[in-house]
Design a protein around this motif. Structure first.
Motif, mmCIF file in Angstrom:
data_model
loop_
_atom_site.group_PDB
_atom_site.id
_atom_site.type_symbol
_atom_site.label_atom_id
_atom_site.label_comp_id
_atom_site.label_asym_id
_atom_site.label_seq_id
_atom_site.Cartn_x
_atom_site.Cartn_y
_atom_site.Cartn_z
ATOM 1 N N SER A 254 -6.415 -54.354 15.649
ATOM 2 C CA SER A 254 -6.784 -55.490 14.792
ATOM 3 C C SER A 254 -7.784 -55.125 13.701
ATOM 4 O O SER A 254 -7.947 -55.876 12.750
ATOM 5 C CB SER A 254 -7.341 -56.627 15.640
ATOM 6 O OG SER A 254 -8.538 -56.233 16.273
ATOM 7 N N THR A 255 -8.437 -53.971 13.815
ATOM 8 C CA THR A 255 -9.407 -53.556 12.805
ATOM 9 C C THR A 255 -8.755 -52.790 11.653
ATOM 10 O O THR A 255 -9.399 -52.546 10.639
ATOM 11 C CB THR A 255 -10.509 -52.682 13.430
ATOM 12 O OG1 THR A 255 -9.902 -51.523 14.010
ATOM 13 C CG2 THR A 255 -11.295 -53.453 14.475
ATOM 14 N N THR B 296 -6.797 -52.012 8.315
ATOM 15 C CA THR B 296 -6.803 -52.815 7.093
ATOM 16 C C THR B 296 -5.398 -53.322 6.763
ATOM 17 O O THR B 296 -4.391 -52.776 7.231
ATOM 18 C CB THR B 296 -7.321 -52.010 5.879
ATOM 19 O OG1 THR B 296 -6.372 -50.983 5.567
ATOM 20 C CG2 THR B 296 -8.709 -51.437 6.139
ATOM 21 N N ASP C 259 3.980 -62.384 6.056
ATOM 22 C CA ASP C 259 2.528 -62.596 5.999
ATOM 23 C C ASP C 259 1.930 -61.938 4.765
ATOM 24 O O ASP C 259 1.015 -62.484 4.142
ATOM 25 C CB ASP C 259 1.845 -62.052 7.256
ATOM 26 C CG ASP C 259 2.170 -62.862 8.487
ATOM 27 O OD1 ASP C 259 2.283 -64.098 8.379
ATOM 28 O OD2 ASP C 259 2.316 -62.260 9.567
ATOM 29 N N LYS D 141 0.481 -64.991 2.892
ATOM 30 C CA LYS D 141 -0.953 -65.104 3.172
ATOM 31 C C LYS D 141 -1.827 -64.254 2.257
ATOM 32 O O LYS D 141 -2.826 -64.739 1.734
ATOM 33 C CB LYS D 141 -1.230 -64.754 4.634
ATOM 34 C CG LYS D 141 -0.635 -65.746 5.611
ATOM 35 C CD LYS D 141 -0.890 -65.320 7.039
ATOM 36 C CE LYS D 141 -0.235 -66.279 8.017
ATOM 37 N NZ LYS D 141 -0.385 -65.810 9.399
ATOM 38 N N HIS E 133 -3.936 -66.393 -0.542
ATOM 39 C CA HIS E 133 -5.375 -66.479 -0.299
ATOM 40 C C HIS E 133 -6.159 -65.379 -0.996
ATOM 41 O O HIS E 133 -7.378 -65.294 -0.837
ATOM 42 C CB HIS E 133 -5.657 -66.450 1.206
ATOM 43 C CG HIS E 133 -5.036 -67.595 1.933
ATOM 44 N ND1 HIS E 133 -5.528 -68.878 1.873
ATOM 45 C CD2 HIS E 133 -3.925 -67.657 2.704
ATOM 46 C CE1 HIS E 133 -4.769 -69.672 2.605
ATOM 47 N NE2 HIS E 133 -3.772 -68.962 3.113
ATOM 48 N N TYR F 217 -6.471 -62.244 -0.421
ATOM 49 C CA TYR F 217 -7.225 -61.347 0.458
ATOM 50 C C TYR F 217 -7.263 -59.951 -0.143
ATOM 51 O O TYR F 217 -6.283 -59.490 -0.736
ATOM 52 C CB TYR F 217 -6.581 -61.266 1.847
ATOM 53 C CG TYR F 217 -6.739 -62.501 2.682
ATOM 54 C CD1 TYR F 217 -8.000 -63.043 2.937
ATOM 55 C CD2 TYR F 217 -5.633 -63.124 3.228
ATOM 56 C CE1 TYR F 217 -8.136 -64.185 3.710
ATOM 57 C CE2 TYR F 217 -5.762 -64.258 4.015
ATOM 58 C CZ TYR F 217 -7.019 -64.785 4.250
ATOM 59 O OH TYR F 217 -7.156 -65.914 5.019
ATOM 60 N N SER G 64 -9.286 -55.778 3.681
ATOM 61 C CA SER G 64 -9.652 -56.712 4.755
ATOM 62 C C SER G 64 -8.941 -56.302 6.041
ATOM 63 O O SER G 64 -7.859 -55.720 6.000
ATOM 64 C CB SER G 64 -9.230 -58.132 4.393
ATOM 65 O OG SER G 64 -9.833 -58.549 3.196
ATOM 66 N N LYS H 141 -6.421 -58.445 11.068
ATOM 67 C CA LYS H 141 -6.669 -59.605 11.930
ATOM 68 C C LYS H 141 -6.751 -60.895 11.103
ATOM 69 O O LYS H 141 -6.412 -61.969 11.576
ATOM 70 C CB LYS H 141 -7.959 -59.384 12.721
ATOM 71 C CG LYS H 141 -8.264 -60.472 13.705
ATOM 72 C CD LYS H 141 -9.487 -60.142 14.528
ATOM 73 C CE LYS H 141 -9.715 -61.219 15.560
ATOM 74 N NZ LYS H 141 -10.758 -60.878 16.505
ATOM 75 N N GLN H 142 -7.177 -60.757 9.857
ATOM 76 C CA GLN H 142 -7.343 -61.914 8.981
ATOM 77 C C GLN H 142 -6.013 -62.578 8.628
ATOM 78 O O GLN H 142 -5.973 -63.773 8.348
ATOM 79 C CB GLN H 142 -8.066 -61.477 7.707
ATOM 80 C CG GLN H 142 -8.780 -62.577 7.006
ATOM 81 C CD GLN H 142 -9.788 -62.030 6.004
ATOM 82 O OE1 GLN H 142 -9.833 -60.850 5.704
ATOM 83 N NE2 GLN H 142 -10.596 -62.923 5.479
ATOM 84 N N ILE H 143 -4.919 -61.819 8.643
ATOM 85 C CA ILE H 143 -3.635 -62.395 8.249
ATOM 86 C C ILE H 143 -2.636 -62.504 9.399
ATOM 87 O O ILE H 143 -1.540 -63.029 9.214
ATOM 88 C CB ILE H 143 -2.981 -61.610 7.090
ATOM 89 C CG1 ILE H 143 -2.626 -60.187 7.499
ATOM 90 C CG2 ILE H 143 -3.851 -61.670 5.850
ATOM 91 C CD1 ILE H 143 -1.662 -59.490 6.560
#
Length: 153
Positions: free
Chosen positions: A22-23, A25, A57, A61, A65, A67, A71, A74-76
């Motif tokens: 999840s970390t 990018t 996504d 996303k 957004h 992004y 990032s 995990k954010q998307i």
């Protein structure tokens, strides 16, 4: 061929699944998906599946957004993860995809990802089905999954 009403996901799923931490990018995840030529990756935390990131996504996303590609993925990701067991029927997968508005389902056994089944996998079954099974799969699964995406609804 097994009867379409009782065919299990284990007969249809792809066993080749890519998972990422999840970390990682957004950019790293996109590059990994491109290199592997896949439309989705499973997102893991502490060796447990917690989400999924699909090519959609990135299109929706990230752009909607704005992004940063640096990032964390995990954010998307879509979470909580909607999944299914390999001993469930293909019909059950179609029903779950329709109910949850998804087109990709990770197949999980004992908190381990063992495969993935997609709406495309179900559509591909139509090409090798006998007429009775073809009708059953189309009206019970395929038509439901793609209802939300039809320009005629």
């Amino acid at each position: 061929m097994t009867d379409a009403k009782t065919m299990t996901i284990s007969h249809v799923m792809s066993k080749s699944v890519i998972s990422i931490d999840s970390t990682m990018t957004i950019n790293e995840a996109a590059k990994m998906m491109e290199d592997a030529k896949v439309g989705a990756v499973i997102v893991m935390e502490n060796n447990k599946p917690v989400g999924i990131v699909t090519d959609r996504d990135f299109a929706i996303k990230v752009v909607a957004h704005a992004y940063q590609i640096s990032s964390p993925v995990k954010q998307i990701m879509s979470s909580p993860l909607v999944s299914i067991n390999s001993d469930e029927t293909v019909r059950a997968a179609g029903d779950l995809m329709h109910a949850r508005g998804v087109r990709k389902l990770p197949v999980i056994e004992n908190e381990t990802v063992v495969g993935i089944i997609t709406a495309t996998d179900i559509v591909n079954l139509l090409a090798v089905s006998v007429e009775e099974d073809l009708r059953d799969m189309y009206f019970h699964s395929v038509a439901k999954i793609y209802t939300n995406y039809s320009p005629y609804n």
